[in-house]
Design a protein around this motif. Structure first.
Motif, PDB file in Angstrom:
ATOM      1  N   VAL A   1       0.846  -1.185   0.000  1.00  0.00           N
ATOM      2  CA  VAL A   1       0.000   0.000   0.000  1.00  0.00           C
ATOM      3  C   VAL A   1       0.886   1.241   0.000  1.00  0.00           C
ATOM      4  N   GLU A   2       0.593   2.150  -0.916  1.00  0.00           N
ATOM      5  CA  GLU A   2       1.370   3.380  -1.022  1.00  0.00           C
ATOM      6  C   GLU A   2       1.321   4.178   0.281  1.00  0.00           C
ATOM      7  N   ASP A   3       2.448   4.733   0.656  1.00  0.00           N
ATOM      8  CA  ASP A   3       2.661   5.516   1.864  1.00  0.00           C
ATOM      9  C   ASP A   3       2.648   4.680   3.145  1.00  0.00           C
ATOM     10  N   ILE A   4       2.448   3.372   3.019  1.00  0.00           N
ATOM     11  CA  ILE A   4       2.631   2.446   4.131  1.00  0.00           C
ATOM     12  C   ILE A   4       3.831   1.546   3.846  1.00  0.00           C
ATOM     13  N   ASP A   5       3.837   0.915   2.672  1.00  0.00           N
ATOM     14  CA  ASP A   5       4.909  -0.015   2.293  1.00  0.00           C
ATOM     15  C   ASP A   5       5.901   0.596   1.313  1.00  0.00           C
ATOM     16  N   PHE A   6       5.547   1.682   0.667  1.00  0.00           N
ATOM     17  CA  PHE A   6       6.455   2.341  -0.281  1.00  0.00           C
ATOM     18  C   PHE A   6       5.951   3.760  -0.523  1.00  0.00           C
ATOM     19  N   ARG A   7       6.842   4.595  -1.059  1.00  0.00           N
ATOM     20  CA  ARG A   7       6.470   5.943  -1.464  1.00  0.00           C
ATOM     21  C   ARG A   7       6.754   6.102  -2.949  1.00  0.00           C
ATOM     22  N   ARG A   8       5.754   6.584  -3.661  1.00  0.00           N
ATOM     23  CA  ARG A   8       5.882   6.716  -5.112  1.00  0.00           C
ATOM     24  C   ARG A   8       7.037   7.629  -5.493  1.00  0.00           C
ATOM     25  N   SER A   9       7.322   8.635  -4.670  1.00  0.00           N
ATOM     26  CA  SER A   9       8.368   9.599  -4.988  1.00  0.00           C
ATOM     27  C   SER A   9       9.762   8.996  -4.971  1.00  0.00           C
ATOM     28  N   SER A  10       9.933   7.886  -4.258  1.00  0.00           N
ATOM     29  CA  SER A  10      11.273   7.304  -4.132  1.00  0.00           C
ATOM     30  C   SER A  10      11.382   5.901  -4.712  1.00  0.00           C
ATOM     31  N   MET A  11      10.270   5.276  -5.072  1.00  0.00           N
ATOM     32  CA  MET A  11      10.284   3.882  -5.526  1.00  0.00           C
ATOM     33  C   MET A  11      10.033   3.825  -7.028  1.00  0.00           C
ATOM     34  N   PRO A  12      11.052   3.564  -7.842  1.00  0.00           N
ATOM     35  CA  PRO A  12      10.841   3.440  -9.280  1.00  0.00           C
ATOM     36  C   PRO A  12       9.846   2.315  -9.572  1.00  0.00           C
ATOM     37  N   PRO A  13       8.962   2.483 -10.551  1.00  0.00           N
ATOM     38  CA  PRO A  13       7.922   1.484 -10.790  1.00  0.00           C
ATOM     39  C   PRO A  13       8.451   0.091 -11.124  1.00  0.00           C
ATOM     40  N   ARG A  14       9.568   0.008 -11.839  1.00  0.00           N
ATOM     41  CA  ARG A  14      10.107  -1.327 -12.146  1.00  0.00           C
ATOM     42  C   ARG A  14      10.533  -2.048 -10.876  1.00  0.00           C
ATOM     43  N   LEU A  15      11.150  -1.303  -9.960  1.00  0.00           N
ATOM     44  CA  LEU A  15      11.549  -1.920  -8.694  1.00  0.00           C
ATOM     45  C   LEU A  15      10.330  -2.286  -7.866  1.00  0.00           C
ATOM     46  N   LEU A  16       9.267  -1.498  -7.955  1.00  0.00           N
ATOM     47  CA  LEU A  16       8.034  -1.807  -7.225  1.00  0.00           C
ATOM     48  C   LEU A  16       7.403  -3.083  -7.754  1.00  0.00           C
ATOM     49  N   GLY A  17       7.394  -3.266  -9.071  1.00  0.00           N
ATOM     50  CA  GLY A  17       6.871  -4.512  -9.638  1.00  0.00           C
ATOM     51  C   GLY A  17       7.675  -5.712  -9.202  1.00  0.00           C
TER      52      GLY A  17
ATOM     53  N   HIS B   1      -4.261   6.601  -3.713  1.00  0.00           N
ATOM     54  CA  HIS B   1      -3.067   5.801  -3.473  1.00  0.00           C
ATOM     55  C   HIS B   1      -3.059   4.509  -4.298  1.00  0.00           C
ATOM     56  N   ILE B   2      -1.844   4.022  -4.563  1.00  0.00           N
ATOM     57  CA  ILE B   2      -1.649   2.749  -5.257  1.00  0.00           C
ATOM     58  C   ILE B   2      -1.776   1.607  -4.255  1.00  0.00           C
ATOM     59  N   VAL B   3      -2.495   0.567  -4.649  1.00  0.00           N
ATOM     60  CA  VAL B   3      -2.618  -0.652  -3.851  1.00  0.00           C
ATOM     61  C   VAL B   3      -2.287  -1.832  -4.757  1.00  0.00           C
ATOM     62  N   ILE B   4      -1.426  -2.717  -4.286  1.00  0.00           N
ATOM     63  CA  ILE B   4      -0.993  -3.881  -5.068  1.00  0.00           C
ATOM     64  C   ILE B   4      -1.260  -5.146  -4.265  1.00  0.00           C
ATOM     65  N   ASP B   5      -1.918  -6.095  -4.901  1.00  0.00           N
ATOM     66  CA  ASP B   5      -2.213  -7.387  -4.282  1.00  0.00           C
ATOM     67  C   ASP B   5      -1.512  -8.481  -5.087  1.00  0.00           C
ATOM     68  N   SER B   6      -0.577  -9.155  -4.465  1.00  0.00           N
ATOM     69  CA  SER B   6       0.206 -10.206  -5.129  1.00  0.00           C
ATOM     70  C   SER B   6      -0.140 -11.562  -4.529  1.00  0.00           C
TER      71      SER B   6
ATOM     72  N   VAL C   1      -1.864   7.961 -12.383  1.00  0.00           N
ATOM     73  CA  VAL C   1      -0.922   6.856 -12.555  1.00  0.00           C
ATOM     74  C   VAL C   1      -1.313   6.011 -13.757  1.00  0.00           C
ATOM     75  N   TRP C   2      -2.622   5.787 -13.914  1.00  0.00           N
ATOM     76  CA  TRP C   2      -3.099   4.958 -15.027  1.00  0.00           C
ATOM     77  C   TRP C   2      -2.719   5.559 -16.378  1.00  0.00           C
ATOM     78  N   HIS C   3      -2.782   6.890 -16.483  1.00  0.00           N
ATOM     79  CA  HIS C   3      -2.506   7.553 -17.755  1.00  0.00           C
ATOM     80  C   HIS C   3      -1.029   7.922 -17.900  1.00  0.00           C
ATOM     81  N   SER C   4      -0.172   7.171 -17.254  1.00  0.00           N
ATOM     82  CA  SER C   4       1.277   7.361 -17.384  1.00  0.00           C
ATOM     83  C   SER C   4       1.907   6.014 -17.736  1.00  0.00           C
ATOM     84  N   ALA C   5       3.232   6.007 -17.786  1.00  0.00           N
ATOM     85  CA  ALA C   5       3.947   4.759 -18.094  1.00  0.00           C
ATOM     86  C   ALA C   5       4.178   3.913 -16.847  1.00  0.00           C
ATOM     87  N   PHE C   6       3.699   4.368 -15.704  1.00  0.00           N
ATOM     88  CA  PHE C   6       3.993   3.718 -14.426  1.00  0.00           C
ATOM     89  C   PHE C   6       3.582   2.248 -14.414  1.00  0.00           C
TER      90      PHE C   6
END
Length: 414
Positions: free
Chosen positions: A87-103, A169-174, A134-139
């Motif tokens: 969860v963004e701002d809990i597990d990562f910050r978009r400003s410091s986490m490149p999207p490839r590394l987040l994936g 915020h971004i939320v990712i479920d893996s 975020v959706w309308h970007s390359a993220f």
């Protein structure tokens, strides 16, 4: 995933009532179609894993495109399933986490759970909730690029997921599914008094990386753009840390003292940042220990050594005694802790997110335990005791109780 009005769709379809209306040039149906095609190409490329020494008796009958995936499971194997949220701002910050590394990290944290069960990962599902900007970007595309690079490294096939809009915020479920031979999955329950305790790799580096991020450190552009499927520098660095146990404590103390007057190099800082942002799960170690029935209990170090060892002891109804001099502290910590009033041992004990494996093994099985697998060592750090729930730290003549102080989502503020 489920939105505020309760709608749910496990097949990655969405309705106009509950999901974002995207432009015709970039809508979610086109996105799903592209991900499905990429997953199919990825799956075809992974067929090479079917001829490996590791048995692969299951087959994917149906992947992305229907209401659910279909897997055929043969007798003699068990399916292992895990799920993780970022969860963004809990597990990562978009400003410091490149999207490839987040994936990469979104998949890595789940792969680590599979490794801790002594299983081999096979399939994954990834669901995303993202705000419109975020959706309308390359993220999102870059996030999936990092996901697929790590999936390819370990022969994991993406078989489904979901995508939805979030307000901010971004939320990712893996979700990852793995396999273990029947009866060989390793649980937290199983350690017995007299078993030896081992940890793979080195500890504290990820926590130090988080402290650096919190104080404004960022990866250089060259590192941010590097290929994620190349061998990470921190893995070979960890191998160099394989200790002569008798000299390790003295060397660590000398390093910390000398580091107080030295400024850490950019390379050191970036290695620590990558320990936090680009973890590599110990798949080979977990698979080896499970396949050969060597580990009596095992857990991955996500919340911190103090907390995760406490979980293992609680499930096994045992205690533990750890030798401070044997705890494998990341050697890069000596370069930063003196100047920043950080204690390397405290980071190793309580820091978390190293995603190393902590396991117990019977003394009679030590002869079957390799020193390293893929250049990653496993180090003996202590023993299991009959003092149920009590973890004791030993340093020379000193003894004290180690209380769990790792990360808690709903504990005290961090």
């Amino acid at each position: 995933m489920r939105d505020e009005e309760g709608a749910s769709d496990s097949s990655s379809r969405s309705s106009a009532n509950h999901h974002a209306r995207a432009s015709s040039s970039h809508n979610e149906f086109d996105f799903i179609r592209r991900i499905r095609q990429k997953a199919q190409r990825h799956s075809d490329k992974l067929r090479r894993f079917s001829s490996s020494l590791i048995p692969h008796p299951s087959s994917l009958r149906l992947g992305i495109g229907d209401d659910a995936a279909l897997l055929r499971q043969f007798d003699g194997y068990e399916t292992v399933i895990t799920a993780d949220l970022l969860v963004e701002d809990i597990d990562f910050r978009r400003s410091s986490m490149p999207p490839r590394l987040l994936g990469h990290k979104a998949l890595a944290v789940s792969l680590s759970d599979i490794a801790a069960m002594g299983a081999r990962p096979r399939w994954a599902m990834l669901s995303l909730g993202v705000p419109p900007d975020v959706w309308h970007s390359a993220f999102v595309d870059e996030l999936y690029e990092g996901f697929f690079l790590l999936a390819d490294r370990y022969g994991v096939t993406l078989i489904g997921g979901d995508v939805s809009r979030t307000p901010e915020h971004i939320v990712i479920d893996s979700i990852v599914l793995g396999e273990a031979r029947s009866g060989r999955a390793v649980r937290r329950k199983g350690a017995r008094p007299g078993d030896h305790i081992f940890v793979t790799g080195a500890l504290g580096g990820a926590a130090a990386g988080l402290r650096l991020l919190e104080r404004g450190a960022r990866l250089g552009e060259q590192v941010r753009g590097a290929r994620l499927d190349e061998k990470p520098e921190q893995e070979s660095h960890a191998e160099k840390a394989e200790p002569d146990h008798q000299d390790k404590k003295a060397e660590s103390e000398r390093s910390v003292k000398s580091a107080k007057s030295e400024r850490p190099s950019r390379a050191v800082m970036e290695r620590l940042l990558l320990r936090q942002m680009l973890p590599f799960p110990r798949i080979e170690w977990g698979d080896y220990l499970g396949h050969n029935s060597l580990a009596t209990a095992m857990i991955d170090l996500s919340d911190g050594l103090s907390s995760d060892l406490a979980h293992l002891c609680e499930e096994s109804r045992v205690g533990a005694r750890l030798q401070v001099a044997r705890i494998t502290v990341d050697p890069d910590l000596a370069s930063i802790c003196g100047r920043r009033a950080l204690d390397p041992l405290m980071l190793a004990l309580h820091g978390g997110e190293d995603f190393e494996l902590l396991f117990t093994i019977r003394p009679r099985d030590l002869k079957h335990l390799p020193r390293t697998i893929n250049r990653v060592p496993a180090t003996y750090i202590g023993d299991v005791t009959d003092e149920c729930g009590r973890i004791t730290l030993v340093e020379g003549s000193r003894r004290w109780t180690l209380e769990p102080e790792g990360f808690q989502h709903f504990g005290r503020a961090h």
